[in-house]
Design a protein around this motif. Structure first.
Motif, PDB file in Angstrom:
ATOM      1  N   SER A 177      81.589  24.587 -31.602  1.00 39.27           N
ATOM      2  CA  SER A 177      80.193  24.212 -31.847  1.00 39.27           C
ATOM      3  C   SER A 177      79.559  23.676 -30.569  1.00 39.27           C
ATOM      4  O   SER A 177      80.225  23.427 -29.565  1.00 39.27           O
ATOM      5  N   GLN A 212      86.693  31.221 -34.047  1.00 38.16           N
ATOM      6  CA  GLN A 212      85.293  31.162 -33.664  1.00 38.16           C
ATOM      7  C   GLN A 212      85.100  30.337 -32.398  1.00 38.16           C
ATOM      8  O   GLN A 212      85.944  29.502 -32.053  1.00 38.16           O
ATOM      9  N   GLU A 221      78.262  20.780 -30.013  1.00 36.50           N
ATOM     10  CA  GLU A 221      78.699  19.421 -29.699  1.00 36.50           C
ATOM     11  C   GLU A 221      80.062  19.416 -29.016  1.00 36.50           C
ATOM     12  O   GLU A 221      80.282  18.697 -28.031  1.00 36.50           O
ATOM     13  N   GLU A 254      81.521  22.032 -27.462  1.00 37.76           N
ATOM     14  CA  GLU A 254      81.430  22.755 -26.191  1.00 37.76           C
ATOM     15  C   GLU A 254      80.888  21.861 -25.082  1.00 37.76           C
ATOM     16  O   GLU A 254      81.309  21.962 -23.925  1.00 37.76           O
TER      17      GLU A 254
END
Length: 267
Positions: free
Chosen positions: A162, A159, A164, A166
């Motif tokens: 998130s 995936q 934060e 990124e």
């Protein structure tokens, strides 16, 4: 007939002498081991899994409903059948309104337990990601340049990071999380974030990628099953030959060049 005609000419390769009886037996044994080994291990792991499920489920089944109560021998797989029926029934009930209400109530109860809450939420997200039919994690395979420039490794794409994570990653490129399995055990490996532009998608299923990694490149995706067995046999024989000292009978003997005739002066 001239004896020189029967002698090998310059540069001719002398064929290896016929291999002995024990060498043939050894090769046949190794080939049989390559063929029977994966089958035996597969049956063993399947038998172990069935017995493990039976041992886990049998205590929850009343004695009157156990097959061994009416038969003089135990029936392997009965607990697996009970577990399959129970999980299917649980999924059917969860899909209904009453089942969803009970599941939500149980999650609220678990959410109030400090230690159990973190474990339950983490496991739930993993199971939903792996077994969800609409999920895309670990269903795409790619190549990344790892561990050094010019060397490429197979990765399973997971995936995106998130918000934060990124925000903390350097650069403006979009990143993706990947899992790099290790050979020959693909259940262990490395997890890291990599720019999406650095990942090369390949047309390969996750099952084929796992097979390729477990076989260390011997079994290639899409190859014929007989060719797979032959490739495994050749690998075993090559490894066996590499560990044995080279003998004079196993080398190709090349006839030494004949001595050049003396130059004859013309009259």
């Amino acid at each position: 007939m001239n004896d020189q005609d029967s002698k090998p000419h310059h540069g001719d390769v002398v064929a290896d002498p016929p291999r002995g009886f024990m060498a043939r037996v050894r090769n046949y044994f190794l080939t049989g081991l390559v063929v029977a080994g994966p089958v035996a291990i597969t049956f063993y792991l399947t038998w172990w899994f069935v017995n493990w499920v039976d041992g886990f489920v049998r205590p929850f089944v009343p004695v009157d409903y156990r097959p061994e109560t009416y038969l003089p021998f135990p029936v392997p797989g009965s607990g697996l059948v009970v577990a399959f029926v129970a999980l299917t029934l649980l999924g059917f009930l969860t899909a209904n309104l009453i089942g969803r209400t009970l599941v939500d109530l149980g999650e609220r109860v678990l959410g109030r337990m400090p230690v159990v809450r973190a474990i339950y939420r983490g496991l739930k997200q993993v199971f939903e990601t792996l077994f969800s039919g609409s999920g895309s994690s670990f269903r795409k395979v790619g190549l990344v340049e790892f561990p050094s420039p010019g060397m490429w490794s197979i990765v399973l794409i997971s995936q995106p990071p998130s918000v934060e994570i990124e925000a903390k990653l350097p650069g403006q490129d979009e990143h993706i999380s990947v899992f790099l399995p290790c050979a020959p055990n693909p259940t262990t490996g490395f997890f890291f974030y990599v720019p999406k532009s650095k990942v090369i998608l390949i047309d390969m299923t996750a099952e084929d990628a796992a097979t390729l990694i477990m076989s260390a490149g011997v079994v290639q995706p899409g190859s014929d099953p007989q060719k797979k067995i032959a490739a495994l046999a050749e690998t075993v024989l090559a490894a066996k030959a590499a560990n044995e000292p080279e003998s004079a009978f196993s080398r190709h003997r090349v006839k030494a060049p004949d001595k050049a005739p003396d130059k004859v002066d013309q009259a």
